[in-house]
Design a protein around this motif. Structure first.
Motif, short mmCIF file in Angstrom:
data_model
loop_
_atom_site.label_atom_id
_atom_site.label_comp_id
_atom_site.label_asym_id
_atom_site.label_seq_id
_atom_site.Cartn_x
_atom_site.Cartn_y
_atom_site.Cartn_z
N UNK A 231 -19.27 -17.13 -15.70
CA UNK A 231 -20.02 -16.06 -16.25
C UNK A 231 -19.44 -14.64 -15.71
N UNK A 232 -19.51 -14.81 -14.46
CA UNK A 232 -19.11 -13.40 -13.42
C UNK A 232 -17.65 -13.03 -13.91
N UNK A 233 -16.66 -14.14 -14.16
CA UNK A 233 -15.49 -13.84 -14.34
C UNK A 233 -15.26 -13.42 -16.09
N UNK A 234 -15.96 -14.05 -16.84
CA UNK A 234 -16.01 -13.39 -18.04
C UNK A 234 -16.41 -12.03 -18.04
N UNK A 235 -17.36 -11.59 -17.44
CA UNK A 235 -17.92 -10.25 -17.57
C UNK A 235 -17.12 -9.39 -16.99
N UNK A 236 -16.02 -9.93 -15.84
CA UNK A 236 -15.18 -8.96 -15.14
C UNK A 236 -13.83 -8.93 -15.87
N UNK A 237 -13.55 -10.14 -16.32
CA UNK A 237 -12.02 -10.24 -16.85
C UNK A 237 -11.93 -10.27 -18.49
N UNK A 240 -14.97 -8.50 -23.61
CA UNK A 240 -14.74 -8.60 -25.02
C UNK A 240 -15.52 -9.91 -25.73
N UNK A 241 -15.58 -10.94 -24.92
CA UNK A 241 -16.30 -12.02 -25.29
C UNK A 241 -17.66 -11.82 -25.09
N UNK A 242 -18.12 -12.40 -26.33
CA UNK A 242 -19.68 -12.40 -26.75
C UNK A 242 -20.35 -13.62 -27.12
N UNK A 243 -19.46 -14.66 -26.95
CA UNK A 243 -19.93 -16.08 -26.96
C UNK A 243 -19.22 -17.24 -26.33
N UNK A 244 -19.69 -18.39 -26.00
CA UNK A 244 -19.21 -19.24 -25.31
C UNK A 244 -19.61 -20.69 -25.52
N UNK A 245 -18.78 -21.66 -25.65
CA UNK A 245 -19.07 -22.94 -25.78
C UNK A 245 -18.73 -23.65 -24.41
N UNK A 246 -19.83 -24.43 -23.78
CA UNK A 246 -19.61 -24.72 -22.47
C UNK A 246 -19.40 -26.15 -22.54
N UNK A 247 -18.81 -26.59 -21.49
CA UNK A 247 -18.16 -28.19 -21.34
C UNK A 247 -19.52 -29.13 -21.44
N UNK A 248 -20.68 -28.38 -20.66
CA UNK A 248 -21.77 -29.20 -20.46
C UNK A 248 -22.80 -28.38 -20.31
N UNK A 249 -24.07 -28.90 -20.62
CA UNK A 249 -25.43 -27.90 -20.41
C UNK A 249 -25.40 -27.49 -19.02
N UNK A 250 -24.95 -28.11 -17.97
CA UNK A 250 -25.15 -27.68 -16.66
C UNK A 250 -24.42 -26.27 -16.63
N UNK A 251 -23.09 -26.45 -17.02
CA UNK A 251 -22.33 -24.81 -17.06
C UNK A 251 -23.12 -23.99 -17.76
#
Length: 337
Positions: A231-237, A240-251
């Motif tokens: 999540x930190x990497x997305x906000x930093x790099x 523009x990303x405003x949604x995500x599909x995660x590999x599992x619920x833990x992520x």
């Protein structure tokens, strides 16, 4: 006699060999009737009780099923193990459960031990790695074995594989996020090069291609800590990303915590969908949308098909995929959902 009488005590009292007593216990026609009567009388005199269940376990382990799980710390696999074990118990079978800890060498040792102890059948959610010799050993031992949730052996005629339609699940999640108004959707988590990661990501990639959008993929361990870091990497790099599909619920749960700490309102500013629909996901704040796999019924069906193979000779299909469905909650449908 202070200790429990043994077969040797019976043999000594009856004046016969240990093997003769064993044959009497098995009702062998090789033993004369008078000899058998003398042995049974000796059993009564010394107080020997034949433990037939233990003898069955020693000879063939009828009623004992092995289950090897790659990571029992993950609630998804724990729930599968529990439903599998309970379904077997209901039909009079015991289950010996082991955790390989994602270690192929440990997995090999566990399976070797299970074969030595005579399990009647085996279900394995396998660790990745060099598993050729392990499955060769299972083939030589002729132990009915099913692969579940992960496939590491291509010999599905010998080791049938069953899992979920993860490809469709990823597609459902992507279409939902697109319809909700998400502009840039990422796929987050899962280890690169793993079949399970590719399956869960495949539907997402197809939908990104359909709408002409370049996919954004961030690999990582399937854990909360990795989710927070990603999540930190997305906000930093990738701001523009405003949604995500995660590999599992833990992520996804790890991402949710990190995003909320940074002032991002999950479900409004950033939309999240997980995979597996763990019980905890419905209780998170906000509740997490997730691709539901109904792992409980999957465990029950796996147990049933394995027992049908063992007791009726009905071999499971080489490959089976159970359907999945997207459960929409506030993390992707808005705080009002």
């Amino acid at each position: 006699m202070d200790r429990r009488p043994t077969i040797l005590d019976v043999a000594a009292r009856a004046g016969v060999s240990k093997s003769t007593v064993s044959l009497v216990l098995k009702n062998s026609p090789q033993i004369k009737a008078e000899t058998a009567a003398r042995v049974r009388r000796a059993m009564q005199e010394v107080g020997y009780v034949y433990n037939r269940a233990a003898a069955n376990l020693r000879s063939s382990s009828t009623g004992l099923i092995g289950l090897v799980i790659n990571d029992l710390r993950n609630p998804f696999f724990t729930e599968f193990a529990a439903s599998f074990q309970m379904a077997l118990f209901a039909r009079g079978y015991a289950t010996v459960i082991s955790n390989s800890g994602e270690d192929a060498a440990m997995q090999a040792a566990i399976i070797h031990s299970m074969i030595e102890h005579g399990v009647s059948a085996l279900a394995i959610s396998p660790a990745y790695g060099d598993v050729t010799s392990t499955f060769d050993q299972l083939a030589r031992a002729n132990v009915p074995t099913v692969q579940v949730l992960r496939q590491v052996s291509s010999r599905t005629d010998k080791f049938p594989f069953s899992s979920f339609d993860f490809v469709d699940g990823g597609g459902q999640a992507a279409r939902h996020l697109i319809a909700s108004g998400a502009r840039r959707i990422a796929f987050v988590g899962g280890l690169e090069g793993r079949q399970i990661t590719a399956e869960r990501m495949s539907g997402y990639l197809s939908e990104m291609q359909r709408i002409g959008t370049e996919p954004i993929v961030l690999y990582g361990q399937p854990s909360r800590n990795a989710g927070a870091e990603l999540a930190q990497q997305i906000m930093r790099e990738h701001p523009q990303v405003d949604a995500a599909i995660c590999f599992n619920d833990l992520v996804a749960l790890g991402m949710m915590n990190a995003l909320e700490r940074e002032g991002q309102r999950v479900g409004e500013d950033f939309r999240l969908v997980g995979f597996d629909d763990l019980e905890e996901s419905a209780q998170s704040l906000p509740p997490l949308s997730s691709v539901s796999c109904d792992i409980t019924s999957f465990g029950e069906k796996t147990a049933s098909s394995l027992l049908d193979w063992l007791t009726k000779g009905v071999v499971p299909p080489a490959t089976h995929r159970q359907s999945v469905r997207l459960v929409t909650r506030a993390s992707s449908g808005g705080r009002g959902v």
